[in-house]
Design an enzyme around this catalytic site. Structure first.
Site, short mmCIF file in Angstrom:
data_model
loop_
_atom_site.label_atom_id
_atom_site.label_comp_id
_atom_site.label_asym_id
_atom_site.label_seq_id
_atom_site.Cartn_x
_atom_site.Cartn_y
_atom_site.Cartn_z
N GLY A 303 -11.77 17.82 -88.16
CA GLY A 303 -12.29 19.16 -87.98
C GLY A 303 -11.57 20.18 -88.84
O GLY A 303 -12.15 21.21 -89.21
N LYS A 305 -10.82 19.80 -91.82
CA LYS A 305 -11.44 19.74 -93.14
C LYS A 305 -12.93 20.08 -93.08
O LYS A 305 -13.65 19.88 -94.05
CB LYS A 305 -11.26 18.35 -93.74
CG LYS A 305 -9.81 17.93 -93.86
CD LYS A 305 -9.70 16.50 -94.41
CE LYS A 305 -8.25 16.07 -94.48
NZ LYS A 305 -8.10 14.68 -95.00
N ASN A 327 -8.83 3.51 -90.59
CA ASN A 327 -9.36 3.86 -91.91
C ASN A 327 -9.01 2.80 -92.94
O ASN A 327 -8.37 1.78 -92.66
CB ASN A 327 -8.83 5.23 -92.35
CG ASN A 327 -7.31 5.27 -92.41
OD1 ASN A 327 -6.65 4.24 -92.56
ND2 ASN A 327 -6.74 6.45 -92.27
N CYS A 417 -19.14 7.32 -89.51
CA CYS A 417 -17.69 7.48 -89.50
C CYS A 417 -17.40 8.79 -90.24
O CYS A 417 -18.06 9.79 -89.97
CB CYS A 417 -16.99 6.29 -90.13
SG CYS A 417 -17.57 5.85 -91.79
N ASP A 419 -17.25 9.27 -93.95
CA ASP A 419 -18.17 9.37 -95.08
C ASP A 419 -19.45 8.57 -94.87
O ASP A 419 -20.44 8.77 -95.58
CB ASP A 419 -17.48 8.88 -96.36
CG ASP A 419 -16.28 9.76 -96.72
OD1 ASP A 419 -16.44 10.98 -96.74
OD2 ASP A 419 -15.20 9.20 -96.96
N GLY A 420 -19.43 7.62 -93.97
CA GLY A 420 -20.64 6.86 -93.68
C GLY A 420 -20.90 5.72 -94.64
O GLY A 420 -22.04 5.26 -94.76
N ASP A 422 -18.14 3.07 -95.22
CA ASP A 422 -17.18 1.98 -95.02
C ASP A 422 -17.36 1.37 -93.64
O ASP A 422 -18.01 0.33 -93.48
CB ASP A 422 -15.75 2.50 -95.20
CG ASP A 422 -15.43 2.80 -96.66
OD1 ASP A 422 -15.74 1.95 -97.51
OD2 ASP A 422 -14.88 3.88 -96.94
N ARG A 463 -13.24 0.54 -103.89
CA ARG A 463 -12.63 -0.43 -102.98
C ARG A 463 -12.11 -1.66 -103.71
O ARG A 463 -11.16 -2.30 -103.27
CB ARG A 463 -13.65 -0.85 -101.92
CG ARG A 463 -14.17 0.30 -101.06
CD ARG A 463 -13.05 0.99 -100.30
NE ARG A 463 -13.55 2.16 -99.58
CZ ARG A 463 -13.38 3.42 -99.99
NH1 ARG A 463 -12.73 3.66 -101.11
NH2 ARG A 463 -13.86 4.42 -99.29
#
Length: 820
Positions: A303, A305, A327, A417, A419-420, A422, A463
């Site tokens: 929140g 950010k 993460n 999550c 960024d949606g 990973d 990645r």
């Protein structure tokens, strides 16, 4: 401009032929378009104490044994699979075959595939520096086009392999009657539609060009809703059930702000449209679950950010849940620590010494060491293994819970999550695998990966740590900003090789400075756990998952390059690089139905419904086929139902081949026997014919003998040419024709003697006077028989007393006597 840059970089390699490296004697081991850049001779792979030739090519680090003249798989690793290098290695113990007075120069190579290998070079040579410099240069390329995948001839690439067309085919399967669910009516099929609002990737640069959205939502609503989500990754349908109307959707975190008080009407409308009404009005309203993959604390921290999570009060009939999955940095560090321990305590360790379980010390203490270290190392191993398996279990539990709500409650689920791309991708793809049996086949697995991993923008370049194209057409390479490339360590616990336990703050900082993470590996690990639970529910095997992961890490193909569909389209990957799916399909076809990628226990008829594993069964174990294959080869394949199944299939295949060979030999023998029988019958007929001719000749000979005897002559048969007889004789000898079967009596002569009776035995009869009167050989001196010409057997005037009437009745042919 970026396409022009790619073409310039591609053709620059062909300007000067002298700049191209030679194969340096490695022709038989190199792949197509593979070139050798550096080479070292007399190099020893300390893991196995094997000596050989190490070569750095534009694709891999190649190690060939000097003894067997074959590639050593442990020492051969693709450049893109190399995670770190270390040229300052300290060994606790020197291998016994090397003299401590002449230490070798060591080079450590740490791979993303759980491999840690160490090469020992000859001292006081430049070979190690040449190999190390080549690895540092080519294992970390600065441009995307420098990868081996772009070295192939573009004319050899299959232009028909278009991932966007395959994605449309999968969308059509989900929205049409061709779905795997065999029902007569799809009531909810008309609730969804395909939109091309993102055809130019202006709505969301990391989403595919085609999207499935609720039909009640307009394209204008999509534009407004995208501004409320991180990276403009608005809620989009990934999978839908046309029978129940439940959907599985994905997005990124909402931008609710620090106080979680920001709202967006278009986003709330879109999320509510995911939860359609039930067909039966008597049923309770459909529920919507909003699943946040992060821990609650992390979601609240975002929140600051501008991010955060949804409030159920803003979304009707919804419930928000948190799964607590960590993460990408936590996952990377956890795998690194697991790799360190597996290497240090495997049977094939990078320090050149075996680490089998040993008990040393007083029997009263029942041993004081284990695996080359203290007994506390067992606790350490449990901690490292448990940490990694806890992450796997969290993903398994989350995906199973999502699948259960859709399959059992017909509820809709929205997953996100931060960024949606990973944790969201892991959960969505695993839930689809549980819900739809089509995704548990080879074709379905490909469709699932291309849909949820590739099309929806999982950042493979970041990645995997490889370069990609940026927004302005340049190149991005996060790992190039990583400090001290020449002094890398595998994890915070690896200060030097073979000394786990020591920590280094510097190494921690160097690792967290990049965004590489084993996100795809964790997903494949979860599938391997499901394979263990349901060995007959998947068409593919665990070995297929291992080879699939190796292909992704190697960057040999273009499918998993870049970070999104848009970047792959910009860089021309599809038209410039070979396709991994074609390679795997050809590899599978080469082995037929017994190929190791094919699950021998697959039973589609039994597992055509969704898989909903109970919570008690979701206790993962270490995936031995992947994590132990380099350090514990026998143990990695020794257990498990699948390995036994493949072993049985190999034995069955061998028995089938033996049966086919035996049947082939049997057919050959049968054909030979039939041929011999035909020859025997032909010989029998010839023998019967010869026997009949012999019997006929014998009867005729008897008849001739009797005929001659009737004219007053005796016939004697003898194999001796010198007949001894008191009577005056006239003899005629001949040689029998050669017999083709037997040559025993071919040299013997058969003599036929016809002897006339003496004159004293012949009575004076008027016949003599008749003979002299009628004889054409009569002379003045009188009859000169038997010295006259009339004494020939062929003359009708023999001057003998004979029964001419009987003689006339005989039929004596010329063929009875041989020609002179």
């Amino acid at each position: 401009s970026d396409v022009l840059m790619r073409l310039c970089a591609f053709f620059s390699r062909f300007k000067d032929p002298r700049s191209r490296r030679s194969s340096q004697g490695m022709e038989e081991f190199l792949l197509e378009d593979e070139e050798v850049y550096a080479q070292g001779h007399g190099v020893v792979l300390l893991n196995t104490d094997e000596a050989g030739i190490v070569s750095v090519t534009n694709f891999r680090l190649l190690f060939v044994s000097q003894v067997t003249k074959s590639i050593i798989e442990l020492g051969t690793i693709p450049l893109s699979t190399i995670e770190k290098l270390n040229d300052d290695v300290k060994l606790q113990s020197v291998p016994r075959q090397y003299d401590k007075k002449q230490p070798r120069e060591l080079l450590q190579v740490i791979g993303k595939d759980m491999r840690v290998i160490v090469f020992a070079f000859r001292p006081r040579t430049k070979q190690k520096n040449e190999v190390f410099d080549a690895l540092r240069r080519y294992a970390k390329p600065s441009q995307l086009w420098e990868l081996y995948a772009f070295s192939c001839d573009p004319s050899t690439v299959d232009k028909k392999s278009d991932p966007k067309m395959r994605l449309m085919k999968e969308y059509h399967r989900l929205l049409s009657e061709g779905s795997e669910f065999e029902v007569e009516k799809y009531y909810f099929r008309n609730n969804w539609r395909l939109t091309t609002v993102n055809s130019s990737y202006s709505l969301c640069s990391t989403y595919p060009s085609q999207l499935i959205v609720p039909k009640s939502i307009s394209d204008e609503d999509l534009w407004q809703a995208s501004t409320f989500r991180a990276g403009r990754r608005l809620p989009i349908i990934s999978w839908c059930n046309p029978v129940s109307g439940a959907v599985l959707a994905r997005s990124s975190q909402p931008l609710v702000g620090l106080m979680m008080n920001f709202r967006n009407n278009a986003d709330e409308k879109l999320v509510s449209a995911l939860c359609t009404q039930n067909v039966d009005a008597n049923l309770p309203p459909r529920k919507l679950y909003i699943v946040d993959a992060r821990p609650r604390a992390n979601a609240l921290a975002n929140g600051a950010k501008g991010g955060g999570s949804e409030s159920s009060s803003n979304y009707p009939k919804s419930e928000v849940l948190f799964l607590g999955i960590q993460n990408i940095h936590t996952m990377r560090d956890s795998l690194s620590r697991l790799r360190d321990y597996v290497d240090a305590h495997g049977s094939i360790s990078s320090n050149g010494s075996s680490s089998a379980v040993s008990l040393v010390g007083d029997r009263r203490n029942r041993g004081s060491t284990w695996g080359g270290g203290s007994l506390n190392s067992m606790t350490q191993f449990s901690s490292m293994l448990g940490e990694w398996l806890n992450h796997i279990q969290n993903i398994l539990v989350g995906a199973s819970w999502i699948a259960a709500q859709i399959a059992q409650e017909s509820a809709s689920v929205l997953v996100h999550c931060s960024d949606g791309w990973d944790r969201t991708t892991q959960l969505i793809a695993l839930a689809c695998l549980l819900l739809d049996p089509y995704y548990r086949t080879f074709d379905g697995f490909q469709a699932l990966v291309e849909k949820d991993w590739l099309a929806f923008g999982h950042p493979f370049a970041e990645r995997l740590g490889i370069p990609t194209v940026s927004e302005n057409g340049g190149s991005q390479y996060e790992l190039l900003r990583q400090p001290s490339v020449g002094n890398l360590t595998s994890s915070p616990s690896r200060g030097s090789l073979g000394t786990p336990g020591s920590s280094s703050n510097t190494s921690v900082q160097s690792q967290t400075s990049n965004n590489s993470s084993p996100i795809l590996l964790q997903w494949l690990d979860c599938i391997a756990q499901l394979l263990r639970l349901y060995p007959a529910a998947f068409q593919f095997s665990s070995k297929f998952l291992v080879d699939f992961m190796d292909c992704v890490l190697s960057c040999r193909f273009g499918n998993f390059l870049c970070n999104s569909e848009r970047e792959r389209e910009q860089s021309g990957v599809t038209s410039s690089c070979h396709c991994m799916w074609t390679y795997l399909a050809d590899l599978r076809a080469s082995g037929g139905s017994f190929h190791e990628h094919i699950n021998p226990f697959y039973d589609r008829e039994r597992y055509w419904l969704p898989l909903v594993p109970p919570a008690a069964a979701l206790a993962p174990t270490l995936w031995p086929q992947f994590y132990l294959r380099w350090t514990c080869p026998p143990e990695s394949q020794g257990g498990g139902l699948e390995s036994h199944g493949h072993s049985m299939r190999k034995k069955y295949e061998a028995s089938v081949k033996s049966k086919e060979m035996a049947e082939s030999r049997s057919r050959d023998i049968k054909m030979k026997m039939e041929s011999m029988l035909t020859d025997l019958q032909r010989e029998r007929r010839a023998s019967s014919s010869a026997l009949a001719m012999a019997q006929r000749a014998r009867r005729e000979n008897v008849a001739i003998k009797r005929a001659i005897q009737t004219i007053g002559c005796t016939v004697n048969f003898s194999t001796n040419e010198n007949q001894v007889d008191k009577s005056e004789e006239m003899s005629y000898s001949f040689r029998r024709e050669a017999d083709t079967v037997s040559q025993q009596d071919d040299n013997a002569d058969l003599s036929v003697s016809i002897s006339a009776i003496e004159d004293s035995l012949v009575s004076e009869t008027p016949s003599n006077q008749v003979c002299e009167t009628l004889c054409p050989f009569r002379s003045r001196e009188g009859c000169r028989w038997p010295h006259a010409a009339c004494a020939q057997l062929g003359s009708q005037f023999v001057g003998l007393k004979a029964n001419f009437d009987a003689f006339d009745r005989l039929s004596v042919k010329d063929c009875y006597f041989p020609k002179e």
